[in-house]
Write an enzyme that holds these catalytic residues in place. Structure first.
Site, mmCIF file in Angstrom:
data_model
loop_
_atom_site.group_PDB
_atom_site.id
_atom_site.type_symbol
_atom_site.label_atom_id
_atom_site.label_comp_id
_atom_site.label_asym_id
_atom_site.label_seq_id
_atom_site.Cartn_x
_atom_site.Cartn_y
_atom_site.Cartn_z
ATOM 1 N N SER A 78 0.797 -1.239 0.000
ATOM 2 C CA SER A 78 0.000 0.000 0.000
ATOM 3 C C SER A 78 0.823 1.279 0.000
ATOM 4 O O SER A 78 0.250 2.374 -0.101
ATOM 5 C CB SER A 78 -0.943 0.007 1.206
ATOM 6 O OG SER A 78 -2.032 -0.851 0.986
ATOM 7 N N LYS A 81 0.102 3.824 -2.595
ATOM 8 C CA LYS A 81 -0.884 4.901 -2.471
ATOM 9 C C LYS A 81 -0.245 6.284 -2.307
ATOM 10 O O LYS A 81 -0.961 7.293 -2.386
ATOM 11 C CB LYS A 81 -1.832 4.620 -1.305
ATOM 12 C CG LYS A 81 -2.695 3.362 -1.503
ATOM 13 C CD LYS A 81 -3.706 3.202 -0.376
ATOM 14 C CE LYS A 81 -4.568 1.956 -0.546
ATOM 15 N NZ LYS A 81 -3.920 0.743 -0.045
ATOM 16 N N SER A 138 -5.740 3.421 4.814
ATOM 17 C CA SER A 138 -5.208 2.693 3.657
ATOM 18 C C SER A 138 -6.299 1.924 2.916
ATOM 19 O O SER A 138 -6.098 0.782 2.492
ATOM 20 C CB SER A 138 -4.098 1.727 4.089
ATOM 21 O OG SER A 138 -3.362 1.274 2.982
#
Length: 402
Positions: A78, A81, A138
């Site tokens: 993640s 991101k 997230s």
């Protein structure tokens, strides 16, 4: 005759002994110097963090303070991101979207697995709430919903992610999705994560308004009514490290535990990246160690009072002189003993500054030296535009001179 031969042999042996003694005495300082040099090198490179890949960067200048397998291509989970958030803030800055816009969740977005905030198909949230869902919790579903809102589809948005990565010089990166779920061909490196983290945080410091949130509730409004959902920051460093400001965690079975951590102390801002750690606890310890190391060695010189710029002459211009300004404030990151009083500055003008000139054109540079070593420079820019002189301008100048 025998005495003569004896004396001759004695002199030869004595000379040889003297030569050996001199040679032997010379070898001692050489050996000591070599040992000392080796010791210093070992001290300078002895720092290590418990992570397969790591990089530490000073944010304002991009100076790399430490790296460890920083260009190895690995799954980022993640931490992907960071780029998703960068494109969201790019869209906000360009006016393409606003924080109060309403985003509708598609079936594709709501189907995302992994970390999520459980958005349902047809549910709507504001752009600002979506940013919180991505930066704090997230949320993969929120990331895909925003990608579709900005670009029409996740695939189109991912193309923009890869284009932006290329602009930033991220040569060890290729994105397949916008949320970081493991996928063949989805990879980046510690150095590239630092590059996109720096771009996000220095271009859009408002990101810290979201990445420093520890806990906050959002409201789901669906056909079944409304319900509260609690967001909790996945980055435990926010509560465990003094000065921590963000930025993004990530973990999957393939990627291990990753983190791009940002922190600021005494006007120094650092970015610490680790990839492939064995546990959440290890990644927090590794990034904390990186930040501690960086703050212990990092000193920033900023020239708040550069030389005052006088108007500069322009050849063949409608006016004879123009005002100038510096393009930015000069900063230099030092990691060793540094005496700012030893810095010398030299203003160098371009030869034959000739019209036409546009506002912002470089007409010179201010160069900084430390013990004769060039530290860097900043440009001197034209503060106004100047057109090429016409016959009327020359006549007007002639009349004015008379």
């Amino acid at each position: 005759m025998s005495n003569f031969l004896f004396r001759k042999s004695f002199l030869r042996i004595f000379s040889l002994l003297c030569f050996l003694l001199i040679l032997f005495s010379w070898s001692f300082p050489v050996l000591a110097l070599e040992e000392s040099t080796s010791s210093n090198t070992q001290t300078e490179t002895s720092f290590h963090v418990d992570a397969p890949c790591a990089l530490l960067m000073e944010a304002s200048t991009g100076t790399v303070l430490f790296e460890q397998a920083a260009d190895e291509e690995r799954a980022p989970a993640s931490v992907t991101k960071v780029m998703t958030l960068l494109l969201i803030f790019d869209a906000l800055a360009s006016g393409q979207i606003s924080l109060n816009d309403t985003v509708s969740v598609s079936e594709h977005a709501s189907s995302m697995g992994g970390s999520q905030v459980f958005l349902e198909t047809g549910e709507t949230q504001t752009v600002e709430t979506m940013i919180k869902c991505i930066a704090v919790a997230s949320g993969n579903d929120a990331a895909v919903a925003m990608a579709e809102y900005i670009s029409g589809s996740e695939e189109a948005f991912v193309s923009k992610m890869n284009a932006r990565a290329k602009e930033l010089g991220m040569t060890h990166t290729h994105f397949i999705n916008c949320c970081g779920l493991d996928a063949e061909g989805h990879y980046t490196s510690a150095r590239d994560i630092a590059l996109m983290s720096r771009e996000l945080t220095t271009s859009y410091p408002a990101i810290f308004d979201y990445t420093t949130i520890w806990m906050e509730n959002i409201t789901h409004v669906t056909i079944r009514g409304s319900s509260e959902f609690g967001l909790t920051n996945t980055n435990k460093l926010i509560r465990q490290y003094d000065g921590a400001t963000g930025l993004k965690t990530g973990s999957t079975s393939k990627a291990g535990f990753c983190l791009s951590a940002t922190a600021t102390k005494n006007d120094i801002s650092l970015i610490a990246v680790v990839m492939g750690c064995s546990s959440s606890k290890v990644r927090i310890a590794a990034t904390s160690a990186l930040l501690d190391y960086g703050f212990s060695i990092c000193h920033i010189f900023t020239d708040e009072n550069p030389p005052v710029l006088s108007p500069v002459s322009v050849r063949q211009g409608a006016v004879d002189t123009i005002s100038c300004e510096y393009d930015k404030t000069f900063s230099y990151v030092a990691t060793q003993d540094f005496d700012a009083s030893k810095i010398k500055r030299k203003l160098r003008w371009n030869k034959n500054i000739t019209a036409p000139l546009k506002k912002g054109d470089a007409v010179g540079e201010l160069i900084y030296y430390y013990d004769s070593k060039k530290l860097g420079s900043i440009f001197v820019m034209a503060k106004e535009s100047v057109k090429k002189a016409t016959y009327f301008d020359y006549f007007r100048k002639l009349v004015a001179s008379l």
